[in-house]
Scaffold this active site. Sequence first.
Site, PDB file in Angstrom:
ATOM      1  N   ALA A  44       9.890  13.593  -6.779  1.00 28.47           N
ATOM      2  CA  ALA A  44       9.303  14.887  -6.412  1.00 28.47           C
ATOM      3  C   ALA A  44       7.992  14.610  -5.668  1.00 28.47           C
ATOM      4  CB  ALA A  44       9.077  15.775  -7.630  1.00 28.47           C
ATOM      5  N   LEU A  45       8.115  13.763  -4.669  1.00 30.54           N
ATOM      6  CA  LEU A  45       6.928  13.191  -4.025  1.00 30.54           C
ATOM      7  C   LEU A  45       6.111  14.239  -3.274  1.00 30.54           C
ATOM      8  CD1 LEU A  45       8.417   9.830  -2.692  1.00 30.54           C
ATOM      9  CD2 LEU A  45       7.414  10.355  -4.928  1.00 30.54           C
ATOM     10  N   HIS A  49       1.449  10.985  -3.819  1.00 32.83           N
ATOM     11  CA  HIS A  49       2.324   9.807  -3.804  1.00 32.83           C
ATOM     12  C   HIS A  49       2.313   9.144  -2.424  1.00 32.83           C
ATOM     13  CE1 HIS A  49       4.445  12.398  -6.915  1.00 32.83           C
ATOM     14  NE2 HIS A  49       4.240  11.291  -7.597  1.00 32.83           N
ATOM     15  N   GLN A  73       9.158   8.144 -21.725  1.00 34.09           N
ATOM     16  CA  GLN A  73       7.791   8.661 -21.777  1.00 34.09           C
ATOM     17  C   GLN A  73       7.740  10.179 -21.954  1.00 34.09           C
ATOM     18  OE1 GLN A  73       6.976   6.943 -17.809  1.00 34.09           O
ATOM     19  NE2 GLN A  73       5.797   8.795 -17.406  1.00 34.09           N
ATOM     20  N   VAL A 189      -5.659  12.651  -4.816  1.00 30.00           N
ATOM     21  CA  VAL A 189      -5.443  13.498  -3.636  1.00 30.00           C
ATOM     22  C   VAL A 189      -5.358  14.947  -4.118  1.00 30.00           C
ATOM     23  CG1 VAL A 189      -3.869  14.024  -1.735  1.00 30.00           C
ATOM     24  CG2 VAL A 189      -4.269  11.638  -2.421  1.00 30.00           C
TER      25      VAL A 189
HETATM   26  P1  AMP Z   1       4.218  10.408 -11.130  1.00 24.07           P
HETATM   27  O1  AMP Z   1       5.357  10.545 -10.165  1.00 24.07           O
HETATM   28  O2  AMP Z   1       3.584  11.699 -11.497  1.00 24.07           O
HETATM   29  O3  AMP Z   1       4.565   9.536 -12.301  1.00 24.07           O
HETATM   30  O4  AMP Z   1       3.085   9.620 -10.351  1.00 24.07           O
HETATM   31  C1  AMP Z   1       3.349   8.390  -9.717  1.00 24.07           C
HETATM   32  C2  AMP Z   1       2.055   7.795  -9.250  1.00 24.07           C
HETATM   33  O5  AMP Z   1       1.432   8.693  -8.340  1.00 24.07           O
HETATM   34  C3  AMP Z   1       1.052   7.571 -10.394  1.00 24.07           C
HETATM   35  O6  AMP Z   1       0.371   6.339 -10.177  1.00 24.07           O
HETATM   36  C4  AMP Z   1       0.133   8.748 -10.250  1.00 24.07           C
HETATM   37  O7  AMP Z   1      -1.172   8.506 -10.740  1.00 24.07           O
HETATM   38  C5  AMP Z   1       0.108   8.916  -8.746  1.00 24.07           C
HETATM   39  N1  AMP Z   1      -0.323  10.262  -8.375  1.00 24.07           N
HETATM   40  C6  AMP Z   1       0.234  11.428  -8.772  1.00 24.07           C
HETATM   41  N2  AMP Z   1      -0.472  12.477  -8.286  1.00 24.07           N
HETATM   42  C7  AMP Z   1      -1.503  11.940  -7.580  1.00 24.07           C
HETATM   43  C8  AMP Z   1      -2.591  12.496  -6.850  1.00 24.07           C
HETATM   44  N3  AMP Z   1      -2.775  13.804  -6.737  1.00 24.07           N
HETATM   45  N4  AMP Z   1      -3.464  11.645  -6.258  1.00 24.07           N
HETATM   46  C9  AMP Z   1      -3.298  10.299  -6.364  1.00 24.07           C
HETATM   47  N5  AMP Z   1      -2.289   9.724  -7.045  1.00 24.07           N
HETATM   48  C10 AMP Z   1      -1.402  10.529  -7.637  1.00 24.07           C
END
Ligand code: AMP
Length: 293
Positions: A44-45, A49, A73, A189
């Site tokens: 769900a990028l 991401h 998790q 971000v």
């Molecule tokens: P997730 O798909 O939510 O598990 O996130 C995957 C990676 O993206 C993790 O390292 C998160 O910390 C990073 N991430 C998610 N949202 C953000 C954001 N708004 N800014 C920077 N990194 C993010």
Amino acid sequence: MTVLTKPEVIDTIDELRNSLCLAKQNAAARGGDAHVVLVPTMGALHAGHRELVRRAVAVGDIVVVSVFVNPLQFGVNEDLDTYPRTLDADVAALAEEGAAFVFAPHAQEMYPDGASSTRLTAGAVGGLYEGAARPGHFDGMLTVVAKLLNIVEPDIAVFGQKDAQQVFLVERMVADLNLRVRIEVVPTVREDNGLARSSRNRNLDEPARTAARSLFVGLTAAAAAAHSGVPAAIVAAHAVIGAAPLVKLDYLVVVHPHTFLPVDDDYRGQARMLVAAVVGSTRLIDNISLDIP
Ligand code: AMP
């Protein structure tokens, strides 16, 4: 017109290892570097991401993005089943960013023995803050990150500062288990209004989206008040977040960057304020660095 090279989408561990081996051999044959960079995600990028992938492309040569909604998790009453899954759109976005491989395994591939498989423990800090609200969450997160590191064997892995406790625990795992990987951390971000980008933001309706902004506004107020000390920073954040409609605060805490434990009121130096709240029906987290002189 830019010609996009679609990343290779792989769903088995053996195939990924073989393809990575080939990619490294090809790079060596061309006389180039072959530094592998892993970006673990749950898909769900969004723009957050993508920023991680951009960093990966900047610091390495062969970028692997994993897209895996890790059942380990998620707690029993959490949103595992409803977590957004948008693989086609994710692959299209990753083609634009220049990822070479998308590793999107099924749960059966990662956990053939299901819930009975070996797990890592995140220790005491793993039971605080997000870990208190989501028991077992960080054990599951570290377990999948360790597996991904062993599968991909990257030189570098990229994580987002948005999940500050995750970054702390991953960096500690790498040190504690002497893993041969460098961790890169990308700043959070945000949307134009300050709201930290998150896959869960798509669950916010308009009033909740407006209310959710109070988390960032509260953190910013805390950072501005930090020159007067820890209690002043906490009061400043509470004043904003406590006044916002639809926001049910879970925790607001100032932690030491090296221990991730709460700091004393008279603490001085660098610290991080963490916040979590349920906004409408969506749980959101955010954090900011504090400089307490
Ligand atoms: P997730 O798909 O939510 O598990 O996130 C995957 C990676 O993206 C993790 O390292 C998160 O910390 C990073 N991430 C998610 N949202 C953000 C954001 N708004 N800014 C920077 N990194 C993010």
